[in-house]
Design an enzyme around this catalytic site. Structure first.
Site, mmCIF file in Angstrom:
data_model
loop_
_atom_site.group_PDB
_atom_site.id
_atom_site.type_symbol
_atom_site.label_atom_id
_atom_site.label_comp_id
_atom_site.label_asym_id
_atom_site.label_seq_id
_atom_site.Cartn_x
_atom_site.Cartn_y
_atom_site.Cartn_z
ATOM 1 N N TYR A 145 0.842 -1.196 0.000
ATOM 2 C CA TYR A 145 0.000 0.000 0.000
ATOM 3 C C TYR A 145 0.878 1.247 0.000
ATOM 4 C CZ TYR A 145 0.884 -0.104 5.074
ATOM 5 O OH TYR A 145 1.475 -0.139 6.318
ATOM 6 N N HIS A 172 5.848 4.368 17.076
ATOM 7 C CA HIS A 172 5.302 3.671 15.912
ATOM 8 C C HIS A 172 6.107 2.400 15.631
ATOM 9 C CE1 HIS A 172 3.045 3.506 12.145
ATOM 10 N NE2 HIS A 172 4.176 3.290 11.495
ATOM 11 N N GLN A 185 9.004 -6.361 6.591
ATOM 12 C CA GLN A 185 8.551 -5.082 6.047
ATOM 13 C C GLN A 185 9.640 -4.383 5.243
ATOM 14 O OE1 GLN A 185 6.289 -1.740 8.306
ATOM 15 N NE2 GLN A 185 8.442 -1.210 8.499
#
Length: 249
Positions: A145, A172, A185
């Site tokens: 995304y 985060h 990731q």
């Protein structure tokens, strides 16, 4: 003026999404379809040489839903190599039956938000090099995304002091670390390259982990106040030995 975060940049990245024109493809004689698949297999095998020589990598996935059927992701040391790959792919016979639905141009990126002070050349750090010039996992599932950091009159990420941004990104990142071993990731920067500012590509053998991490991060201040997202693409790995079955009619 707010201070810009420095970035480390690695391989250039190109995500290509296609839908298969099954209506037209089924009209082709079986022998011709098989020849097209063989040509595609040769193309992919040729691109695998870059992985073996550590000069890039690629991944191919079958996308779930109607946004696309195929995702081809390529990483290379120079942007022009991605142009060459895309041009070569578009000249394959099977490309006549593939409809481009989306693409994303970016570069593997690491920011200095969480970096400590050091005189070391980060590009010589083995851990950093492994992240900037990665070997992609062959996980069952992929999620891609694009995203931006919000900038409006109420919440403007780029006007925050860098120390505030460092704190937000640290918190985060702590959420992401909870998924170590479950999700791999890759962040690619695209400011000046594409319509969004970053692309996020996740790999996992458990597709549900994508939902879990994205949902949990919705409650993180960095995402809740400053995150804006594009479309999400989910897919299952498509190995070269799966091509014949995938394209069979």
């Amino acid at each position: 003026m707010s201070e810009a975060a420095e970035t480390l940049d690695g391989w250039y990245s190109l995500h290509l999404f296609y839908a298969v024109d099954w209506t037209t493809f089924r009209l082709i004689a079986e022998d011709d379809r098989e020849a097209m698949i063989t040509e595609l297999e040769t193309f992919v095998k040729d691109k695998a040489v870059a992985r073996e020589s550590h000069q890039g990598d690629h991944a191919i996935y079958n996308i779930t839903g109607q946004k696309a059927d195929l995702l081809l992701w390529f990483l290379r040391p120079e942007m022009k190599e991605l142009n060459q790959i895309e041009n070569e792919f578009n000249k394959l016979r099977i490309a006549d039956y593939l409809i481009p639905t989306y693409s994303y141009v970016s570069v593997i990126e690491l920011s200095n938000y969480l970096a400590g002070k050091s005189d070391e050349d980060p590009y010589e750090n083995p851990h950093v090099k492994a992240r900037l010039y990665p070997e992609l996992p062959h996980s069952e599932y992929i999620c891609f995304y694009p995203m931006d950091k919000r900038r409006n009159e109420t919440y403007n990420w780029y006007m925050l002091p860098i120390e505030d941004r460092k704190t937000l990104m640290y918190n985060h990142g702590m959420i992401g670390r909870k998924y170590a071993g479950k999700i791999k990731q890759f962040i690619t920067g695209s400011v000046g390259f594409d319509d969004y500012e970053w692309g996020v590509t996740l790999f996992s053998n458990d597709v549900l982990q994508f939902k879990k991490i994205v949902y949990e991060m919705r409650f993180d201040e960095t995402t809740a106040r400053y995150g804006e997202f594009g479309s999400f693409y989910i897919g299952h790995i498509l190995n070269i030995e799966d091509f014949k079955q995938f394209f069979s009619i």
